[in-house]
Write an enzyme that holds these catalytic residues in place. Structure first.
Site, PDB file in Angstrom:
ATOM      1  CG  ASP A  31      -1.946  -1.055   1.207  1.00  0.00           C
ATOM      2  OD1 ASP A  31      -1.980  -1.804   0.209  1.00  0.00           O
ATOM      3  OD2 ASP A  31      -2.731  -1.143   2.169  1.00  0.00           O
ATOM      4  CE1 TYR A  32       5.576   5.281   2.788  1.00  0.00           C
ATOM      5  CE2 TYR A  32       7.197   3.959   1.587  1.00  0.00           C
ATOM      6  CZ  TYR A  32       6.853   5.128   2.253  1.00  0.00           C
ATOM      7  OH  TYR A  32       7.765   6.141   2.356  1.00  0.00           O
ATOM      8  CD  GLU A  33       6.676  -1.197  -3.088  1.00  0.00           C
ATOM      9  OE1 GLU A  33       7.577  -1.337  -3.932  1.00  0.00           O
ATOM     10  OE2 GLU A  33       6.000  -2.147  -2.623  1.00  0.00           O
ATOM     11  CG  PHE A  34      -1.292   2.086  -4.802  1.00  0.00           C
ATOM     12  CD1 PHE A  34      -1.470   1.528  -6.058  1.00  0.00           C
ATOM     13  CD2 PHE A  34      -2.199   3.068  -4.380  1.00  0.00           C
ATOM     14  CE1 PHE A  34      -2.528   1.907  -6.871  1.00  0.00           C
ATOM     15  CE2 PHE A  34      -3.251   3.461  -5.190  1.00  0.00           C
ATOM     16  CZ  PHE A  34      -3.420   2.874  -6.437  1.00  0.00           C
ATOM     17  CG  ASP A  35      -0.863   5.162  -0.197  1.00  0.00           C
ATOM     18  OD1 ASP A  35      -1.757   4.914  -1.048  1.00  0.00           O
ATOM     19  OD2 ASP A  35      -0.964   4.874   1.010  1.00  0.00           O
ATOM     20  CB  SER A  80     -37.819  -6.529 -11.548  1.00  0.00           C
ATOM     21  OG  SER A  80     -38.535  -7.068 -10.821  1.00  0.00           O
ATOM     22  CG  LEU A  81     -33.890 -10.981 -11.795  1.00  0.00           C
ATOM     23  CD1 LEU A  81     -32.755 -11.376 -10.872  1.00  0.00           C
ATOM     24  CD2 LEU A  81     -33.726 -11.658 -13.154  1.00  0.00           C
ATOM     25  CD  GLU A 110     -24.761 -14.506 -13.556  1.00  0.00           C
ATOM     26  OE1 GLU A 110     -24.971 -13.393 -13.046  1.00  0.00           O
ATOM     27  OE2 GLU A 110     -24.871 -14.741 -14.765  1.00  0.00           O
ATOM     28  CE  LYS A 112     -32.486 -11.152  -6.897  1.00  0.00           C
ATOM     29  NZ  LYS A 112     -32.580 -10.029  -5.971  1.00  0.00           N
ATOM     30  CG  ASP A 114     -29.519  -8.082  -0.731  1.00  0.00           C
ATOM     31  OD1 ASP A 114     -30.210  -7.457  -1.558  1.00  0.00           O
ATOM     32  OD2 ASP A 114     -29.910  -8.410   0.392  1.00  0.00           O
ATOM     33  CD  GLU A 169     -27.440  -5.524  -7.061  1.00  0.00           C
ATOM     34  OE1 GLU A 169     -27.727  -5.526  -8.281  1.00  0.00           O
ATOM     35  OE2 GLU A 169     -28.290  -5.433  -6.150  1.00  0.00           O
ATOM     36  CE1 TYR A 221     -27.123  -7.926 -13.484  1.00  0.00           C
ATOM     37  CE2 TYR A 221     -26.071  -7.628 -11.368  1.00  0.00           C
ATOM     38  CZ  TYR A 221     -27.064  -7.302 -12.253  1.00  0.00           C
ATOM     39  OH  TYR A 221     -27.981  -6.363 -11.931  1.00  0.00           O
ATOM     40  CE  LYS A 308     -35.142 -12.553  -3.933  1.00  0.00           C
ATOM     41  NZ  LYS A 308     -36.048 -11.564  -3.414  1.00  0.00           N
ATOM     42  CB  CYS A 402     -67.110  -3.988   4.380  1.00  0.00           C
ATOM     43  SG  CYS A 402     -65.882  -2.739   3.942  1.00  0.00           S
ATOM     44  CB  CYS A 405     -68.968   0.392   3.620  1.00  0.00           C
ATOM     45  SG  CYS A 405     -69.016  -1.180   2.763  1.00  0.00           S
ATOM     46  CB  CYS A 420     -66.345  -4.952   0.541  1.00  0.00           C
ATOM     47  SG  CYS A 420     -67.617  -3.675   0.654  1.00  0.00           S
ATOM     48  CB  CYS A 426     -66.932   0.180  -0.199  1.00  0.00           C
ATOM     49  SG  CYS A 426     -65.743  -0.370   1.015  1.00  0.00           S
TER      50      CYS A 426
END
Ligand code: AMP
Ligand code: ZN
Length: 664
Positions: A31-35, A80-81, A110, A112, A114, A169, A221, A308, A402, A405, A420, A426
């Protein structure tokens, strides 16, 4: 080396390290070298603004502020799915789609993810735009924020299509989420509730520097575009990976639904070890050719299905049961629960569906019940803890009249719900029907919202949707929260609805079981409301995809003198109750009685346009070749099994040009 060259190489090098670290999870420098390298690049860029690059790795730290997110229309709608919850559901799906395509079907499984869905557009190898799903048709341009997510490549590797969209996602891995929360708690702030909401909330932050601080990831995806050089979903995933996108390795090919189920069972356990949350599996038909054949319903692709996982359960006390009246008069019992945490949200209510459901589970007030989050937004009660039932518990008596009503409820044999029958008196039905009438997919009346409708009904200004057309500014002004401008907007909005085409008006009427698709079919077939009103049950059942249930409901609707009167009034006010003359002019009977199958890809018109042309000229479109097929319109790339079948049955093949000549 000159400065420009130096900048270019440094950017490429950092891009490469980003890819290794964030996409491949395999860093080769510290990370240091990258920075240090990043700092060098930043300094150079500051000194040489003439070589600005909007996709430089230095821009990952954010900086751009977006006050208002622009709305962008998706080039390809974001659907949507459909959901499934069992092996049975999946088998049913396979049976349905096997009827629509030829040959064996191979699937891609695959996970899903979230989070929040996103659509990225790339042009000539660079990220052009990132848009949220929104309502599926259009979303918000959140490019500045997405550019800070390091696993989103700003420039692509290798060879890539000149222009395409890629869907994915945005997720917040659990570890990062927990870290964010620790920091918030340490600062005396409230913790975020769950990674999904935090991820989607992040996309709409105004300050991209804030977004850059959040450890978001983008998992991809789906590729969308023309001439992508791929024939299957799986190849698409591989291509995306080669271009530098983060495509989770879990994706797998499956040759049968049983193999799909093995995948599901494996991940039902293994998902707990994943760095991010998943709530299921998405199963897709692998062949893009078969996908095209299967197409879409109004909500979701036919070629994909979500499975699901069984959601978490909690138990809590059922305090009371209340009963809601919908716009069609259907009664829905709702459980009011002692509030309880479930999968990151507080649950206070659960659907009880209908009387049978209550009877079957023997659900009683004061019971300790198990609540589960399934596919629906509102959770459901799946069982009662009988061991904890109080001794004085009494069996639930379903209501007989009801709740609003007080009319005696009816239950049509074979239907699960009580109704009803007080159609015209109503209040929730009256309000609900008008709310449906003005809704976006129906008459789309701007300047009039659901709450205002209730206000108008309560004030006695309207009692059905025809009354809307008589409203005046003077009548509206005295109403609560109604300013001159809003009264004016309401009247103009109502006026504008007179231009809405017949099929949508038909949907707006709110006839039971007549949804968007059925309304389109009926409008097309009958062309005018009078013809539809005169149709007999037998006649209605002849129309494509109209069954007994719908036919009876249509007859029932028009047999009410009140409804007939309302329709007459709509006609007087100038609402479109027939297909427009222009639309009619495009229609002929040239293909009457002919059944067509469309196969392959076309040059001059799209598949959908072609199907529309067939229907507009009186022909029918079928999805598979049989003895009844009159013609197959064959484009490039027609499936070999289709060709074989057509030859065997002696069905004539038409080229695109042959067909166009036919209807000239
Ligand atoms: P739903 O919102 O429940 O209808 O599910 C559709 C959403 O699932 C899509 O809009 C995507 O955001 C999301 N999704 C997550 N993972 C996948 C995947 N592997 N393939 C397709 N959609 C996915
Ligand atoms: Zn009622």
């Amino acid at each position: 080396m000159n400065i420009e060259q130096q900048l270019k190489e440094l950017r490429a090098e950092l891009r490469e390290h980003n890819h290794k670290y964030y996409v491949l999870d395999n860093a080769t420098i510290s990370d240091y070298e990258f920075d240090i390298k990043l700092k060098t690049l930043q300094d150079l860029e500051e000194k040489h603004p003439e070589f600005y690059d909007e996709n430089s790795p230095t821009l990952r730290v954010g900086g751009a502020i977006t006050k208002n997110f622009n709305t962008v229309v998706h080039a390809h709608r974001m659907y949507s799915l459909d959901n499934s919850y069992s092996l049975e559901d999946l088998r049913d799906w396979e049976t349905r789609i096997k009827k629509l395509v030829d040959g064996d079907i191979e699937y891609v499984c695959e996970l899903k993810y979230d989070g929040a869905s996103i659509s990225l557009t790339y042009e000539n190898g660079t990220l052009l735009r990132a848009v949220t799903r929104g309502d599926g048709v259009q979303g918000d341009d959140v490019t500045a924020n997405i550019k800070t997510i390091k696993s989103v490549p700003l420039k692509l590797n290798g060879s890539y299509p000149p222009k395409f969209d890629i869907r994915g996602e945005i997720v917040l891995p659990l570890q990062g989420f927990n870290k964010m929360n620790e920091a918030r708690l340490a600062n005396g702030e409230e913790a975020y509730r769950n990674p999904r909401n935090t991820a989607s909330g992040s996309l709409k932050l105004q300050d991209s520097t804030e977004v850059a601080k959040r450890p978001l990831e983008c998992l991809l995806y789906n590729l969308k575009g023309t001439n992508l050089g791929i024939d299957s979903q799986f190849e698409g995933l591989e291509l995306a990976r080669k271009m530098g996108f983060k495509v989770p390795k879990a994706a797998q090919l499956a040759k049968s639904i049983d193999a799909v189920f093995e995948f599901v069972n494996y991940w039902d356990h293994a998902r707990h070890e994943l760095p991010y949350e998943t709530d299921g599996v998405v199963i897709k038909v692998n062949s893009l050719y078969q996908q095209e054949e299967l197409g879409f319903t109004s909500k979701a692709p036919r070629w994909a299905m979500a499975y699901k996982f069984k959601a978490e359960q909690v138990s809590t006390k059922l305090n009371t049961i209340s009963y809601q009246v919908g716009r069609t008069g259907a009664i829905t019992p709702v459980a009011n629960l002692e509030p309880v945490e479930l999968a990151g949200t507080t649950v206070k209510r659960a659907s009880l569906h209908n009387a049978d459901q209550i009877e079957k589970l023997d659900i009683r007030i004061n019971d300790e019940v198990y609540v589960e989050k399934g596919g629906e937004i509102i959770p459901k009660i799946i069982a009662v803890d009988l061991a904890r039932r109080p001794l004085d518990s009494v069996k639930t008596q379903y209501i007989t009249s009801c709740p609003i009503c007080e009319t005696t409820l009816v239950r049509i044999p074979g239907e699960a719900k009580h109704y009803c029958p007080n159609y015209n008196g109503c209040p929730p039905q009256i309000v609900g029907r008008i709310q449906h009438y003005i809704s976006r997919k129906a008459m789309d009346i701007e300047g009039l919202g659901g709450e205002t409708v209730a206000l108008l009904v309560n004030a006695g200004l309207v009692s059905n949707y025809a009354d809307l057309y008589t409203l005046t500014k003077t009548q509206l002004m005295p109403l609560e929260r109604m300013a001159e401008k809003s009264a004016e907007n309401l009247v103009t909005g109502v006026e504008a609805s007179k231009k809405i085409p017949f099929d949508r008006v038909l949907f707006a009427l709110g006839i039971r079981f007549v949804g968007e698709t059925v309304a389109k079919k009926l409008a097309k077939h009958y062309k005018r409301i009078d013809a539809l009103m005169r149709a007999s049950k037998e006649d209605l059942e002849q129309v494509d995809e109209i069954g007994v249930k719908i036919a009876e409901s249509v007859i029932d609707f028009f047999s009410s003198p009140d409804n007939v009167k309302i329709i007459e009034r709509l006609q007087q006010y100038g609402v479109q109750l027939e297909i427009s003359a222009q639309k009619l002019a495009n229609q002929t009977n040239k293909l009457q009685g002919q059944i067509f199958v469309v196969s392959g890809v076309f040059q001059k018109v799209s598949r959908n346009e072609l199907k529309k042309l067939i229907e507009d000229n009186g022909g029918k479109v079928a999805s598979s070749i049989s003895g009844k097929t009159s013609f197959v319109v064959a484009g490039d790339n027609m499936g070999p099994s289709k060709k074989e079948k057509a030859d065997k049955l002696g069905v004539t093949l038409l080229s695109e040009n042959d067909f166009l000549k036919l209807i000239e």
